[in-house]
Design a protein around this motif. Sequence first.
Motif, mmCIF file in Angstrom:
data_model
loop_
_atom_site.group_PDB
_atom_site.id
_atom_site.type_symbol
_atom_site.label_atom_id
_atom_site.label_comp_id
_atom_site.label_asym_id
_atom_site.label_seq_id
_atom_site.Cartn_x
_atom_site.Cartn_y
_atom_site.Cartn_z
ATOM 1 N N VAL A 518 -30.980 2.997 -98.442
ATOM 2 C CA VAL A 518 -30.121 2.013 -99.335
ATOM 3 C C VAL A 518 -28.700 1.828 -99.023
ATOM 4 C CG1 VAL A 518 -29.491 1.558 -101.772
ATOM 5 C CG2 VAL A 518 -31.727 2.715 -101.231
ATOM 6 N N ALA A 519 -28.409 0.587 -98.332
ATOM 7 C CA ALA A 519 -27.063 0.235 -98.230
ATOM 8 C C ALA A 519 -26.182 -0.317 -99.005
ATOM 9 C CB ALA A 519 -27.143 -0.424 -96.762
ATOM 10 N N VAL A 520 -26.900 -0.984 -99.994
ATOM 11 C CA VAL A 520 -26.199 -1.729 -101.007
ATOM 12 C C VAL A 520 -27.056 -1.285 -102.343
ATOM 13 C CG1 VAL A 520 -25.647 -3.838 -102.191
ATOM 14 C CG2 VAL A 520 -25.185 -3.536 -99.878
ATOM 15 N N ARG A 521 -26.235 -0.796 -103.400
ATOM 16 C CA ARG A 521 -26.909 -0.396 -104.702
ATOM 17 C C ARG A 521 -26.024 -0.981 -105.820
ATOM 18 N NH1 ARG A 521 -31.091 4.231 -106.027
ATOM 19 N NH2 ARG A 521 -32.098 3.273 -108.029
ATOM 20 N N ASP A 522 -26.895 -1.582 -106.863
ATOM 21 C CA ASP A 522 -25.883 -2.151 -107.672
ATOM 22 C C ASP A 522 -24.723 -3.124 -107.463
ATOM 23 O OD1 ASP A 522 -27.527 -0.745 -109.763
ATOM 24 O OD2 ASP A 522 -26.294 0.821 -109.687
ATOM 25 N N GLY A 523 -25.176 -3.842 -106.330
ATOM 26 C CA GLY A 523 -24.160 -4.823 -105.777
ATOM 27 C C GLY A 523 -22.873 -4.252 -104.976
ATOM 28 N N ALA A 524 -22.929 -2.974 -104.610
ATOM 29 C CA ALA A 524 -21.787 -2.267 -104.068
ATOM 30 C C ALA A 524 -22.380 -1.550 -102.865
ATOM 31 C CB ALA A 524 -21.126 -1.489 -105.008
ATOM 32 N N PRO A 525 -21.399 -1.354 -101.842
ATOM 33 C CA PRO A 525 -22.170 -0.507 -100.689
ATOM 34 C C PRO A 525 -22.180 0.675 -100.918
ATOM 35 C CG PRO A 525 -19.671 -1.453 -100.253
ATOM 36 C CD PRO A 525 -20.024 -2.207 -101.579
ATOM 37 N N THR A 526 -23.153 1.525 -100.272
ATOM 38 C CA THR A 526 -23.301 3.069 -100.600
ATOM 39 C C THR A 526 -22.683 3.747 -99.254
ATOM 40 O OG1 THR A 526 -25.407 2.869 -99.191
ATOM 41 C CG2 THR A 526 -25.517 2.445 -101.595
ATOM 42 N N GLY A 527 -22.139 3.105 -98.306
ATOM 43 C CA GLY A 527 -21.475 3.838 -97.236
ATOM 44 C C GLY A 527 -22.463 4.046 -96.064
ATOM 45 N N VAL A 528 -23.792 3.972 -96.318
ATOM 46 C CA VAL A 528 -24.593 3.724 -95.347
ATOM 47 C C VAL A 528 -24.629 2.705 -94.160
ATOM 48 C CG1 VAL A 528 -27.374 3.360 -94.897
ATOM 49 C CG2 VAL A 528 -26.728 4.979 -96.787
ATOM 50 N N CYS A 529 -24.745 3.187 -92.959
ATOM 51 C CA CYS A 529 -24.602 2.194 -91.648
ATOM 52 C C CYS A 529 -25.664 2.772 -91.023
ATOM 53 C CB CYS A 529 -23.382 2.528 -90.969
ATOM 54 S SG CYS A 529 -21.756 1.799 -91.693
ATOM 55 N N ALA A 530 -26.897 1.926 -91.207
ATOM 56 C CA ALA A 530 -28.294 2.467 -90.496
ATOM 57 C C ALA A 530 -28.356 1.296 -89.725
ATOM 58 C CB ALA A 530 -29.320 2.523 -91.523
ATOM 59 N N GLY A 531 -27.653 0.202 -89.411
ATOM 60 C CA GLY A 531 -28.081 -0.854 -88.203
ATOM 61 C C GLY A 531 -28.107 -0.183 -86.834
ATOM 62 N N ARG A 532 -28.551 -0.978 -86.005
ATOM 63 C CA ARG A 532 -28.450 -0.733 -84.479
ATOM 64 C C ARG A 532 -28.728 -1.765 -83.828
ATOM 65 N NH1 ARG A 532 -33.637 -0.411 -82.174
ATOM 66 N NH2 ARG A 532 -35.275 -0.660 -83.367
ATOM 67 N N VAL A 533 -28.231 -1.964 -82.466
ATOM 68 C CA VAL A 533 -28.649 -2.818 -81.677
ATOM 69 C C VAL A 533 -29.799 -2.933 -81.286
ATOM 70 C CG1 VAL A 533 -27.993 -3.808 -79.270
ATOM 71 C CG2 VAL A 533 -26.151 -2.653 -80.719
ATOM 72 N N LEU A 534 -30.594 -4.324 -81.181
ATOM 73 C CA LEU A 534 -32.064 -4.664 -81.285
ATOM 74 C C LEU A 534 -32.325 -5.128 -79.771
ATOM 75 C CD1 LEU A 534 -32.848 -6.311 -84.647
ATOM 76 C CD2 LEU A 534 -32.841 -3.884 -83.955
ATOM 77 N N GLU A 535 -33.298 -4.453 -78.852
ATOM 78 C CA GLU A 535 -33.636 -4.986 -77.972
ATOM 79 C C GLU A 535 -34.688 -5.807 -77.902
ATOM 80 O OE1 GLU A 535 -34.387 -1.769 -75.274
ATOM 81 O OE2 GLU A 535 -32.379 -0.756 -75.196
ATOM 82 N N VAL A 536 -34.657 -7.176 -77.653
ATOM 83 C CA VAL A 536 -35.837 -8.169 -77.750
ATOM 84 C C VAL A 536 -36.458 -8.048 -76.467
ATOM 85 C CG1 VAL A 536 -36.140 -10.528 -78.299
ATOM 86 C CG2 VAL A 536 -34.378 -9.576 -79.202
ATOM 87 N N ARG A 537 -37.979 -7.841 -76.718
ATOM 88 C CA ARG A 537 -38.763 -7.666 -75.507
ATOM 89 C C ARG A 537 -39.720 -8.852 -75.351
ATOM 90 N NH1 ARG A 537 -35.962 -4.479 -71.775
ATOM 91 N NH2 ARG A 537 -35.242 -2.676 -72.975
#
Length: 537
Positions: A518-537
Motif C-alpha cells: 500500500v503506497a497511498v492510503r486515505d489519499g496520502a502517501p505511506t512512504g512505500v517505494c515499491a517501484g522498479r525498472v521494468l525489462e520488456v522482453r
Amino acid sequence: MGRPLDLLLHGGTVIDGTGAPARTADIGIAAGRITLLPAGHRATATTVIDATDRVVTPGFVDVHTHSDALAVPRDPGDPALAALRLAPLLQGVTTEIAGNCGSSLFPTLPERLPALAAHTRVTFGIGPVPPSTDFTAFAAGQAPHLRATHLASLVGHGTLRAGVMGFDARPPTADELRTMADLLDRALAQGAAGLSTGLIYPPGGYADTEEIVTLARVAARHRKPYVTHLRDEMSRVDAALEEALEIAARSGAPLQVSHHKTAGRHAWGATSRTLPRLERARTEGVDVYCDVYPYTAGSTVLHAMLPPWANEGGIGALLARLHEDAVRTRIRRDIAEGVPGWENTVGNGGWDLITVAAAPTHPHVQGRRIADLAAERGCDPVDYACDLLLAERGEVTIISHSMREDDVRRVIASPLSMIGSDGVPKPGRPHPRWAGSFARVLGHYARDEGLLTPEEAVHKMTGLPAARFRLAGRGTVTEGAHADLVVLDPAAVRDRATFDTPLSPPEGIDAVVVAGRVAVRDGAPTGVCAGRVLEVR
C-alpha cells in the motif's frame, strides 16, 4: 483456512481494465500477485482495505512521461523533487513509460558521455544528470528508494544519434548508422520498451525518413513499437502523420503517435482528418495507436521555439550564437516568415501564448507570459527569450497554449487513443498534467461530460497501454497478475492541479497499491517505494 493473504480489498466494484462491464468482487494479494476470491470466501489478510462504494482498477499506466531522471540519486531532502516523484502515484499511476520524444538517458558510445551530459542537463532540467551507455546501466542508476512507481523506458533516437555522431545537422555515415542500429539492438535486447523519436527537437529533427526506417526495423525485429513525436503537429500535421505511417509500413514496427494533437491556429480542427486517417491505416494493416493528454496546452523546452539551425551543434553552440545580434535578427525573421519543414510554434501562435514553466535562477518569471515579460523590460520577445536562455544556460521550460478543446475531446474519445500525461517533472511551475491527467479523464471527461464510460476510460489507462508496450502481467485485474491497483471514489474523483498550483493532488483516489504494498492510503502517501525498472522482453 489457508495462510492469510498479505492484503484484502473487500467489497469493491472491479473495473478490470479489459473494457468488460464492472462487477463486484473481492481481491486478495499474496507475494505481490492478485488472487480473485470467490463469492462467500472466508479469506483472512494481514491488511484489509474496505472498498465498499468504491471502484477498484488496475494501476494506471502513463504511456508518455519525461521522468527518466527523477529517481537518479541526488539531494534526498529536496522537497520539490519529492513532490514531483509522488505526483503520479497520488493520481493512481503505478507504471510510467519514459524515454519519449527522442530523449532518453541512454544509449551512447562511452567517448560521447561528456558531451551528452550537457544535453541531458537541459532536457531533464533538474541539474546534472549522468547519461548511461546502455539500458542495463540506466536501470542500475535508478535508486530503488526513490522509485514510487515502476518505470519502463524507450530508446530515444535523439539521444542515440547524439551518442554516436553528436549534434551535427547531417545524415549519418554508413558506419554511424550501423553503430546506432547496434546500440539500439543491444538496448532493446536488454529490456528497453521501444524506439522513440522527437522530430521537432535537435538532433533528432536532423534525421530523414530513411534513417528512421532503418532504426525502426530494429525495433520491429524485437516486436517493439516505434513511438513518435511527429515532425509537425501544426500546419503540416497531415504530411507528418503520413511520414510516420510510411515508417511503420516500411519497417514493420507498431506505430504509436505521441500526444496526438493538432496545434496552432493553422491546424485547429484537423483531428477530424487525422483520426479517420489512423483508422484507415489500421484497416490497411498498420498497427497504429496514439496517446493524448487532456489539456489544451503543451509543454517543452524554450530552445525548441527557435529554428533548427540555431540548435545545431548542441546546447553549447546554441548559447554561443545567442550573443550575436545577427543571429537574433535571423531568428526573428524565420519566426515571422517560416522555414521549410520547421514546425514554428511561435509563428503559429505568438509569444503571448507561451509562459515560463521552469527557470531555476529566475523563479519570479515562472508562470508568466514571455510577451508580457519582454514588454515590461522594453525589449523584443526574441531578445528576452535569448537572454533568458543565456542566463539559465539553456535550462528553460515553457508551456504553450496552442490547442482547441474540440480537438482534445475527439482524440480522447477515439478508440485508438490511450492516456499519457506527457509530464515534464521539473521544479517551478510545471504543466498540471503531471499531477492531474488521469483524475481529469476519470472525473471531468468520463463522469461529468460522459465522453467515455468508466470502463472505456480505465481501459485506456490500463489494459490497452499495458498490451501495447508488452508489460506482461500488468494492466488488468486477473488471476496471478502483478498487484498494482487503485481504489477510487467514482463520485468524487477529480483533478485539482492548475497552472497556478500544478502539483495539487487529486481528490477521490483513496488507495494505491504498488507491487502488493500500500503506497497511498486515505489519499496520502505511506512512504512505500515499491517501484522498479521494468525489462520488456
